[in-house]
Design a protein around this motif. Structure first.
Motif, PDB file in Angstrom:
ATOM      1  N   SER A  52       0.804  -1.227   0.000  1.00 11.97           N
ATOM      2  CA  SER A  52       0.000   0.000   0.000  1.00 11.97           C
ATOM      3  C   SER A  52       0.835   1.275   0.000  1.00 11.97           C
ATOM      4  N   LYS A  53       2.050   1.211   0.508  1.00  9.47           N
ATOM      5  CA  LYS A  53       2.858   2.422   0.635  1.00  9.47           C
ATOM      6  C   LYS A  53       3.515   2.781  -0.693  1.00  9.47           C
ATOM      7  N   GLU A  56      -9.455   2.884  -5.081  1.00  8.68           N
ATOM      8  CA  GLU A  56      -8.840   2.066  -4.045  1.00  8.68           C
ATOM      9  C   GLU A  56      -8.598   0.655  -4.556  1.00  8.68           C
ATOM     10  N   HIS A  57      -7.527   0.067  -4.058  1.00 10.33           N
ATOM     11  CA  HIS A  57      -7.322  -1.354  -4.278  1.00 10.33           C
ATOM     12  C   HIS A  57      -7.034  -1.969  -2.908  1.00 10.33           C
ATOM     13  N   PHE A  90       3.730   3.619  -9.067  1.00 12.08           N
ATOM     14  CA  PHE A  90       4.501   3.745  -7.826  1.00 12.08           C
ATOM     15  C   PHE A  90       4.837   5.211  -7.655  1.00 12.08           C
ATOM     16  N   GLU A  91       4.163   5.838  -6.696  1.00 12.99           N
ATOM     17  CA  GLU A  91       4.314   7.271  -6.451  1.00 12.99           C
ATOM     18  C   GLU A  91       4.504   7.503  -4.954  1.00 12.99           C
ATOM     19  N   PRO A  92       5.651   7.064  -4.416  1.00 12.06           N
ATOM     20  CA  PRO A  92       5.847   7.175  -2.963  1.00 12.06           C
ATOM     21  C   PRO A  92       5.892   8.624  -2.504  1.00 12.06           C
ATOM     22  N   GLN A  93       5.315   8.875  -1.335  1.00 18.21           N
ATOM     23  CA  GLN A  93       5.253  10.224  -0.782  1.00 18.21           C
ATOM     24  C   GLN A  93       6.645  10.790  -0.566  1.00 18.21           C
TER      25      GLN A  93
END
Length: 195
Positions: free
Chosen positions: A118-119, A131-132, A155-158
């Protein structure tokens, strides 16, 4: 065992190493691999992680999904009815960007042979965030609406987004300091020339 083969199938393992007649290792194609994504027709709810794993041991992963109880609210509200004509296929597979195309006459529950994490991973249908959730202990799952759609995982990590903003702010600050220093030196030279 049957459970081990089912897990290999849901992870889309296409080749299995077997032992040949002369004792050498031989790659053998697995004709039962589930593919990159597929629609299921049944759901079993697991109360905890141990139950998820136990249920996997005898599961037909092609038709049934195990969903942990924490994800129940993300399941389709109506009964899941498998559309036998529905299709879902992968169109692009990059380490940080997955693209699928789907077509169905009713909403479906899709499983993807990608590990759920999820991250940083965001999901989109037709460029709109959706949502998945997790299925079969490790896979990604998503409700897909009826019609023709493009499904994406990005993939778009914060931390990258934050790092980019910090980098941009640092660059702007550097340019301001540089421009300020240049302006200050120019003014200083102008004053010295006027004296």
């Amino acid at each position: 065992s049957k459970g081990d083969i089912g897990i290999l199938n849901m992870m889309n393992v296409r080749y299995i190493i077997t032992q040949g007649n002369n004792g050498s290792e031989v790659p053998q194609r697995n004709p039962y691999a589930n593919g990159a994504a597929w629609f299921v027709e049944n759901v079993m709810i697991a109360q905890n992680a141990n139950e998820e794993l136990l249920l996997l041991d005898s599961l037909d992963t092609k038709s049934t999904a195990i969903i942990h109880k924490e994800f129940i609210e993300k399941l389709p509200l109506e009964n899941i009815k498998r559309d036998s004509t529905a299709t879902i296929n992968i169109k692009n597979h990059a380490p940080n960007h997955l693209v699928y195309e789907s077509s169905a006459t009713s909403s479906q529950l899709a499983l993807f042979s990608e590990a759920y994490y999820s991250k940083g991973w965001n999901a989109y249908i037709d460029e709109q965030p959706v949502e998945h959730f997790r299925a079969n202990y490790i896979l990604r799952a998503m409700k897909i609406p009826e019609g023709n759609h493009t499904i994406e995982f990005k993939f778009e990590p914060q931390v990258v987004a934050t790092g980019s903003k910090v980098s941009l702010a640092s660059s702007i600050l550097f340019l301001l300091v540089f421009a300020g220093g240049f302006y200050y030196n120019s003014r200083k030279k102008e004053q010295l020339n006027n004296e």
